[in-house]
Scaffold this active site. Structure first.
Site, PDB file in Angstrom:
ATOM      1  N   ASN A 100     -22.534 -15.437 -26.703  1.00  0.00           N
ATOM      2  CA  ASN A 100     -21.847 -15.784 -27.536  1.00  0.00           C
ATOM      3  C   ASN A 100     -22.638 -16.926 -27.094  1.00  0.00           C
ATOM      4  O   ASN A 100     -23.477 -17.193 -26.130  1.00  0.00           O
ATOM      5  CB  ASN A 100     -20.383 -16.304 -27.386  1.00  0.00           C
ATOM      6  CG  ASN A 100     -19.956 -17.256 -28.056  1.00  0.00           C
ATOM      7  OD1 ASN A 100     -20.087 -17.202 -29.320  1.00  0.00           O
ATOM      8  ND2 ASN A 100     -19.238 -18.418 -27.002  1.00  0.00           N
TER       9      ASN A 100
ATOM     10  N   HIS B  89     -22.302 -21.343 -27.091  1.00  0.00           N
ATOM     11  CA  HIS B  89     -21.398 -21.851 -27.713  1.00  0.00           C
ATOM     12  C   HIS B  89     -22.214 -23.654 -27.124  1.00  0.00           C
ATOM     13  O   HIS B  89     -23.330 -23.659 -26.348  1.00  0.00           O
ATOM     14  CB  HIS B  89     -20.414 -21.852 -26.555  1.00  0.00           C
ATOM     15  CG  HIS B  89     -19.683 -22.894 -25.981  1.00  0.00           C
ATOM     16  ND1 HIS B  89     -18.192 -22.991 -27.178  1.00  0.00           N
ATOM     17  CD2 HIS B  89     -19.392 -24.240 -25.320  1.00  0.00           C
ATOM     18  CE1 HIS B  89     -18.069 -24.283 -26.970  1.00  0.00           C
ATOM     19  NE2 HIS B  89     -17.979 -24.790 -25.664  1.00  0.00           N
TER      20      HIS B  89
ATOM     21  N   LEU C   7     -12.173 -11.931 -29.414  1.00  0.00           N
ATOM     22  CA  LEU C   7     -12.802 -10.281 -29.704  1.00  0.00           C
ATOM     23  C   LEU C   7     -12.126  -9.610 -28.104  1.00  0.00           C
ATOM     24  O   LEU C   7     -13.789 -10.049 -27.206  1.00  0.00           O
ATOM     25  CB  LEU C   7     -14.539 -10.162 -30.382  1.00  0.00           C
ATOM     26  CG  LEU C   7     -14.681  -9.169 -30.240  1.00  0.00           C
ATOM     27  CD1 LEU C   7     -14.086  -8.311 -31.729  1.00  0.00           C
ATOM     28  CD2 LEU C   7     -16.332  -9.256 -30.841  1.00  0.00           C
TER      29      LEU C   7
HETATM   30  C1  GRF Z   1     -23.310 -22.901 -32.938  1.00  0.00           C
HETATM   31  O1  GRF Z   1     -23.172 -24.410 -32.913  1.00  0.00           O
HETATM   32  C2  GRF Z   1     -22.782 -22.491 -32.429  1.00  0.00           C
HETATM   33  O2  GRF Z   1     -22.965 -22.589 -30.717  1.00  0.00           O
HETATM   34  C3  GRF Z   1     -21.357 -22.236 -32.021  1.00  0.00           C
HETATM   35  O3  GRF Z   1     -21.120 -21.759 -33.941  1.00  0.00           O
HETATM   36  C4  GRF Z   1     -22.709 -22.459 -34.039  1.00  0.00           C
HETATM   37  C5  GRF Z   1     -23.014 -21.774 -35.506  1.00  0.00           C
HETATM   38  O4  GRF Z   1     -23.534 -21.873 -36.186  1.00  0.00           O
HETATM   39  N1  GRF Z   1     -20.841 -20.917 -31.901  1.00  0.00           N
HETATM   40  P1  GRF Z   1     -24.188 -21.321 -37.436  1.00  0.00           P
HETATM   41  O5  GRF Z   1     -23.077 -20.646 -38.009  1.00  0.00           O
HETATM   42  O6  GRF Z   1     -24.872 -19.861 -36.771  1.00  0.00           O
HETATM   43  O7  GRF Z   1     -24.804 -21.919 -38.044  1.00  0.00           O
END
Ligand code: GRF
Length: 214
Positions: A121, A123, A109
């Site tokens: 974000n 992570h 993005l």
């Molecule tokens: C999470 O583990 C987050 O850290 C990563 O993607 C996953 C998202 O999970 N970026 P969800 O789609 O909210 O279930």
């Protein structure tokens, strides 16, 4: 960024909740968690829009269950990243959102300058380790285990033009156990993520950066 208005009958200022968009590509557990916290009055914000770059994902079902408007944008990947990003922010601004949350969003993005500092974000690792292009989902946890790390965790950060880069808002950590698989470690990290993302939004909205205790 906190918006204030005065009630007509009282002098006490009313703090208007933030309106945020959640960008998703898959499962949408964070979206559901944030929506539930908002309904419970435990978040000073409400999800006003969900944008998915994939059709038919579980996150869209969760958005519908939570009563949050959802859009699928460019699932056929016909737009370049610049056009796609413009479409996202046009939709977000049309709903008067002031914050964008990337929660399991797997497309690059581009952040317009006017949105700097308002896109976050999450992570599933302790950045700057195990981040960047290609580090997503189970791959992150497998890399942590293969490296022999004894600690992992999650990071919520502001988004800039590099993958998994940008100022850290919140990190939470957990142990890596000797018999962990990527799935068991992911579950332990996710439990920390559920606390980290609302805490990061609170810090962002209240202007209280994280300062480690000394
Ligand atoms: C999470 O583990 C987050 O850290 C990563 O993607 C996953 C998202 O999970 N970026 P969800 O789609 O909210 O279930």
């Amino acid at each position: 960024m906190m918006s204030m208005s005065s009630s007509s009958t009282h002098d006490t200022p009313v703090v208007a909740p933030h309106r945020f968009a959640v960008l998703v590509s898959g499962t949408g557990r964070h979206l559901e968690n944030l929506a539930q916290l908002a309904v419970a009055g435990k978040l000073c914000g409400t999800p006003a829009l969900v944008v998915s770059n994939k059709a038919g994902v579980t996150a869209l079902e969760r958005a519908a269950r939570a009563g949050v408007e959802a859009l699928v944008l460019d699932a056929e990947r016909k737009l370049c990243n610049t056009e796609f990003s413009q479409a996202v922010f046009t939709a977000v601004e049309a709903r008067a959102c002031d914050t964008v949350v990337l929660a399991g969003f797997l497309r690059k993005l581009e952040i317009p300058p006017r949105w700097a500092g308002r896109v976050v974000n999450i992570h599933p690792a302790l950045l700057p380790a195990f981040g960047g292009k290609g580090f997503y989902g189970e791959r992150v946890h497998r890399a942590v285990i293969d490296r022999g790390c004894q600690v992992s965790g999650c990071t919520v950060h502001l988004v800039d033009d590099e993958y998994d880069h940008g100022r850290v808002l919140v990190q939470r950590w957990c142990a890596v156990e000797a018999d962990d698989t990527p799935a068991t470690l992911a579950a332990r990290v996710f439990a920390e993520e559920l606390a980290a993302l609302p805490e990061a939004l609170h810090r962002l909205w209240s202007g209280t950066p994280y300062r480690p205790a000394r």
